[in-house]
Structure formats: C-alpha cells, structure tokens
Design a protein around this motif. Structure first.
Motif, PDB file in Angstrom:
ATOM      1  N   TYR A 221       0.818  -1.212   0.000  1.00  0.00           N
ATOM      2  CA  TYR A 221       0.000   0.000   0.000  1.00  0.00           C
ATOM      3  C   TYR A 221       0.853   1.264   0.000  1.00  0.00           C
ATOM      4  CZ  TYR A 221      -3.269  -3.617   1.141  1.00  0.00           C
ATOM      5  OH  TYR A 221      -3.994  -4.778   1.103  1.00  0.00           O
ATOM      6  N   SER A 224      -0.451   4.144  -2.266  1.00  0.00           N
ATOM      7  CA  SER A 224      -1.561   4.913  -1.681  1.00  0.00           C
ATOM      8  C   SER A 224      -1.072   5.804  -0.542  1.00  0.00           C
ATOM      9  CB  SER A 224      -2.650   3.958  -1.177  1.00  0.00           C
ATOM     10  OG  SER A 224      -3.219   3.236  -2.246  1.00  0.00           O
ATOM     11  N   MET A 225      -0.145   5.308   0.267  1.00  0.00           N
ATOM     12  CA  MET A 225       0.418   6.124   1.342  1.00  0.00           C
ATOM     13  C   MET A 225       1.135   7.348   0.776  1.00  0.00           C
ATOM     14  SD  MET A 225       2.021   3.162   3.812  1.00  0.00           S
ATOM     15  CE  MET A 225       0.999   1.885   4.552  1.00  0.00           C
ATOM     16  N   GLU A 228      -1.856   9.701  -0.433  1.00  0.00           N
ATOM     17  CA  GLU A 228      -2.896  10.024   0.548  1.00  0.00           C
ATOM     18  C   GLU A 228      -2.345  10.594   1.856  1.00  0.00           C
ATOM     19  OE1 GLU A 228      -6.041   9.904  -0.148  1.00  0.00           O
ATOM     20  OE2 GLU A 228      -5.838   8.929  -2.098  1.00  0.00           O
ATOM     21  N   VAL A 229      -1.110  10.233   2.216  1.00  0.00           N
ATOM     22  CA  VAL A 229      -0.563  10.641   3.515  1.00  0.00           C
ATOM     23  C   VAL A 229       0.669  11.528   3.357  1.00  0.00           C
ATOM     24  CG1 VAL A 229       0.324   9.844   5.735  1.00  0.00           C
ATOM     25  CG2 VAL A 229      -1.428   8.502   4.541  1.00  0.00           C
ATOM     26  N   ARG A 282       4.832   5.534  10.825  1.00  0.00           N
ATOM     27  CA  ARG A 282       3.507   6.112  11.085  1.00  0.00           C
ATOM     28  C   ARG A 282       3.604   7.607  11.385  1.00  0.00           C
ATOM     29  NH1 ARG A 282      -1.418   3.958  12.226  1.00  0.00           N
ATOM     30  NH2 ARG A 282      -2.848   5.186  13.494  1.00  0.00           N
ATOM     31  N   GLY A 344      -4.514  -4.660   4.182  1.00  0.00           N
ATOM     32  CA  GLY A 344      -5.744  -4.216   3.549  1.00  0.00           C
ATOM     33  C   GLY A 344      -6.932  -4.303   4.488  1.00  0.00           C
ATOM     34  N   ILE A 347      -6.968  -1.267   6.715  1.00  0.00           N
ATOM     35  CA  ILE A 347      -7.461  -0.077   6.008  1.00  0.00           C
ATOM     36  C   ILE A 347      -8.978  -0.161   5.830  1.00  0.00           C
ATOM     37  CG2 ILE A 347      -7.413   1.173   3.815  1.00  0.00           C
ATOM     38  CD1 ILE A 347      -4.479   0.280   3.535  1.00  0.00           C
ATOM     39  N   GLY A 352      -7.288   3.785   8.904  1.00  0.00           N
ATOM     40  CA  GLY A 352      -6.442   4.771   8.240  1.00  0.00           C
ATOM     41  C   GLY A 352      -5.401   4.146   7.327  1.00  0.00           C
ATOM     42  N   TRP A 353      -4.864   4.983   6.420  1.00  0.00           N
ATOM     43  CA  TRP A 353      -3.898   4.506   5.432  1.00  0.00           C
ATOM     44  C   TRP A 353      -2.589   4.035   6.060  1.00  0.00           C
ATOM     45  CZ3 TRP A 353      -5.189   3.090   0.815  1.00  0.00           C
ATOM     46  CH2 TRP A 353      -6.259   3.690   0.154  1.00  0.00           C
ATOM     47  N   MET A 354      -2.234   4.567   7.225  1.00  0.00           N
ATOM     48  CA  MET A 354      -0.970   4.180   7.849  1.00  0.00           C
ATOM     49  C   MET A 354      -1.126   3.010   8.817  1.00  0.00           C
ATOM     50  SD  MET A 354       1.171   6.052   6.347  1.00  0.00           S
ATOM     51  CE  MET A 354       2.601   5.500   7.273  1.00  0.00           C
ATOM     52  N   SER A 355      -2.341   2.498   8.951  1.00  0.00           N
ATOM     53  CA  SER A 355      -2.549   1.375   9.877  1.00  0.00           C
ATOM     54  C   SER A 355      -1.750   0.122   9.508  1.00  0.00           C
ATOM     55  CB  SER A 355      -4.040   1.038   9.980  1.00  0.00           C
ATOM     56  OG  SER A 355      -4.582   0.706   8.717  1.00  0.00           O
TER      57      SER A 355
END
Length: 416
Positions: A221, A224-225, A228-229, A282, A344, A347, A352-355
């Motif tokens: 991921y 996406s991180m 998105e982050v 994180r 996944g 998420i 959250g995206w960083m989980s």
C-alpha cells in the motif's frame, strides 16, 4: 566474484521484474481486457500461487537433475510463462500465464542459492547468495519502473515480451558461465523431505512468513500512502518505489558479510529494527523528507532478513538443502499474500492509510519471537562463517575441480 554469480543475478533480475511489474500495470491490463482493477489484482496473486506450488513440486521433481541443467530448465519454463502472458488472448489465459511464470521462481532461487554457495570459498557463502539476490533488488530500482513505463506507452504485452528477452539472455548466461554442479549421489526426494521436516528449518520458514509479512503489509500500500498521507502527486509514486528498491539493494549488500560473520544476530537485529522502523513510519510519513528517508531504511532492514533466513534453512537442511531453500521462497510469497491481506483489512476497517505500519510491526515482532525461540532451541546455534559454510557439504565446489567426479562424502565435504 565468479562470473557465474553474474549469470544468477541477471536471472534474478528478470524474475524480480516479472514478479512485481504487474502492480504497476494493473490499470492498463484492466482497461485492455475489459475487467476491473480489483479483478486484475488476481494476476498478482496468481504469480504468488505459482511460486508456492512450484517451489516444492519442481524442486522435488528435479532432485536428481544436475544443478546447471535444472537452472536452465527452470529458466526455460520462466520464458514460456512470460511469452504465454504476452500472447494471452484473454484474462483467463493471462491468469494461467502468470501462474506458469511463477512456478519456477522458488525452485530457481532454491537451486541457485545452493549453487552460489558452492561457487565461493569458505566464509563467503552468504555474500555469494546475497549477490544473486542483488539482481532481485535491482529489478525494483530499474526493471520494474522501466517495464511499467514501457507498458504504459507500448502496452502491457510489450512488457512481457521484453521480460521474455531478458529470460533468453539469462539462459544464455547460465549456459555459458555456470559450471557443471553434480548432485549428491545419495540425493533423493525422501532425503529432501526429511531435511525439510527439521524443526529448525520449519521455524525458519515460519519466521519468514511472519517477519517478511511485516514488510509486505506496508509495501503493498506504499503507493496509496505516498499520495494520501505523504502529500506527493501520483507522478512521484515511481520515485518512492525506486527509493524502496534502493533500500532493498543496500540491505542485500550489507546482509551478506553480516550473515557470514554472525547469522542469528543479523536476523534478530534486522527483525527488531524492522519493527521499530515500521512504528516510526507512522509518524515520519507526515514530513516528506523524513518519509522518503524512512522508505529507504524500511527497504534496507526489510530485505536484510532474506539472506540470513536463506542461509539458516540451507544450513539446517545441509544434507539436502535445495528443497528447504526453495520452500523459503514459498514462505516469502505467503508473507507477501498474508501481509497484504492483513494490511488491507486494517485499512478496510477504517483505521487509516498508515494502519498497515502497525500491522507490519506486530508481524515483525512475531517473526522475531519465533527466530529467538528457534535460537534458544538450537543447541549448536552459533551461525558464524564456519557454520554457514556447512551448506556446501552436499557436493564439491566447481572451482576446485570442475571435471573430476566425486568419489566419497569426505571429499565432498573437504571445502575450499
């Protein structure tokens, strides 16, 4: 460095490129074949399934085949799988091509690791294995971004045609540079299976599944991180993935000499550092420059686990190390699938995206706990350069006497 290691590294480059490039080509494949991106994602899983199935199966079937010939046969199957993918008329055929291309992956690295260890002198086995894996890491820096770019401009089929050509070049290099490496006269499927059943080997495989699963919980991921982050645009995703690949390469370079010097401490240290870096990610993800540095470090410590794990299972199954070595790659691909699924799920649960970083940290700690437990159970558990060299007891090193048959097990174990 023996030129044969270069041939193995080129082969690893081709295998690494075809393994990971699908992640960047999913939108193109989905559009061309009229399916959704999530459905096209099955093509990533198909390759992993091929690895998991093919590693033990092909290694067992080829247990009596001379090592060089086995490498050539496996590379031939890899070429056929990629050519079938390039020419696939529909999604189902492409799915089958991906499974076919994945079948030789684990067996090739399993046989290749044994060959690499026997090409060098005592105390340098881990460095030789790490050199072969260097091709896999460089694929993530050069091969995957270049192949993705090619697929975006000329179509995804062109990517697999180019990988097919790389496979042909690798096969030629193997045929020309790798010396003949005979199998042990006493080698058999039963002997390989008994070696695989060794408690230390099984614990090593379990360490790979959980420890390396921590890497893939985040790597799957990372794109996406990034958007998105971290606050980067989509055009920066390739750069971030390349930075991760650079980290992998640095980790591979460091892992070889460290593993030759002290196997278990290298494994413990890399897994412990991996857990810390995943937790730190994180927080560093909120600062762009710190996030980029963390990505490099994450790639380095994550891939630093692979060489000691490979040498561990080969050492503990030293009377028949090939199947155990190949099964290690099945374990890595189970880590790939399991880590991605757990990341996944976190998420999807709205964490959250960083989980996935926390999921990965937990997996790394579990892997570390298994590794430490294995070390405590191992009565003769001092993996030093002398320890790792025992893996070559299966047969003579080609550089010693490439044309002379082995007549006794004592000669086979005589070393450098």
């Amino acid at each position: 460095m023996p030129l044969a290691l270069l041939a193995l590294a080129v082969s690893a480059f081709g295998i690494g490129t075809t393994e990971f490039v699908m992640m960047g080509l999913l939108p193109n494949v989905a559009d061309d074949l009229g399916t959704s991106v999530p459905t096209a994602g099955y093509l990533v899983s198909a390759y992993a399934i091929g690895v998991v199935i093919g590693a033990p199966l092909l290694t067992a079937v080829g247990s009596r085949i001379p090592r060089k010939r086995m490498l050539l046969l496996l590379m031939g199957l890899f070429i056929v799988g990629n050519l079938a993918s390039a020419l696939a008329p529909g999604f189902g055929w492409l799915l089958a091509g991906r499974v076919l291309a994945g079948l030789p992956h684990g067996a090739f690295f399993g046989v290749g690791a044994v060959v690499a260890a026997r090409l060098v002198h005592e105390g340098r086995q881990a460095r030789a294995v790490a050199t072969m894996f260097l091709g896999l890491t460089i694929a993530n820096i050069v091969g995957v971004p270049a192949a993705t770019l090619l697929g975006q401009h000329l179509g995804w089929r062109a990517t697999f045609l180019v990988v097919t050509v790389i496979g042909l070049v690798a096969m030629a290099a193997l045929a020309r540079l790798v010396p003949s490496v005979p199998v042990d006269a006493h080698q058999s499927v039963g002997r390989e299976l008994r070696a695989l059943g060794n408690r230390q080997v099984l614990l090593g495989l379990a360490t790979a599944v959980f420890g390396f699963g921590g890497v893939f919980a985040v790597y799957s991921y990372l794109a996406s991180m990034t958007t998105e982050v971290m606050g980067f645009g989509e055009s920066s995703v390739t750069l971030v993935l390349a930075l991760f690949g650079i980290g992998m390469t640095l980790g591979a370079l460091a892992a070889g000499p460290l593993t030759d010097r002290a196997l278990r401490p290298t494994l413990y240290g890399s897994l412990a550092t991996l857990a810390v870096v995943l937790v730190a990610f994180r927080f560093t993800a909120q600062v762009q420059w710190a996030a980029l540095v963390t990505v490099v470090v994450l790639g380095a410590v994550g891939f630093m686990t692979t060489t000691p794990l490979q040498m561990l299972v080969m050492n503990k199954a030293r009377q028949a190390p090939t199947l155990a070595s190949a099964s290690n790659h099945s374990a890595f691909n189970l880590a790939n699938a399991g880590g991605a699924w757990l990341g996944g799920a976190a998420i999807a649960a709205g964490w959250g995206w960083m989980s996935p970083t926390l999921v990965g940290a937990v997996l790394a700690v579990v892997g570390l706990a298994i590794a430490v437990t294995a070390g405590l159970l191992d009565r003769g558990g001092r993996e030093t350069a002398a320890g790792t060299s025992r893996v070559v007891a299966e047969g003579p090193r080609p550089q010693e006497n490439a044309h002379q048959a082995v007549t006794s097990s004592s000669t086979r174990a005589s070393g450098s």
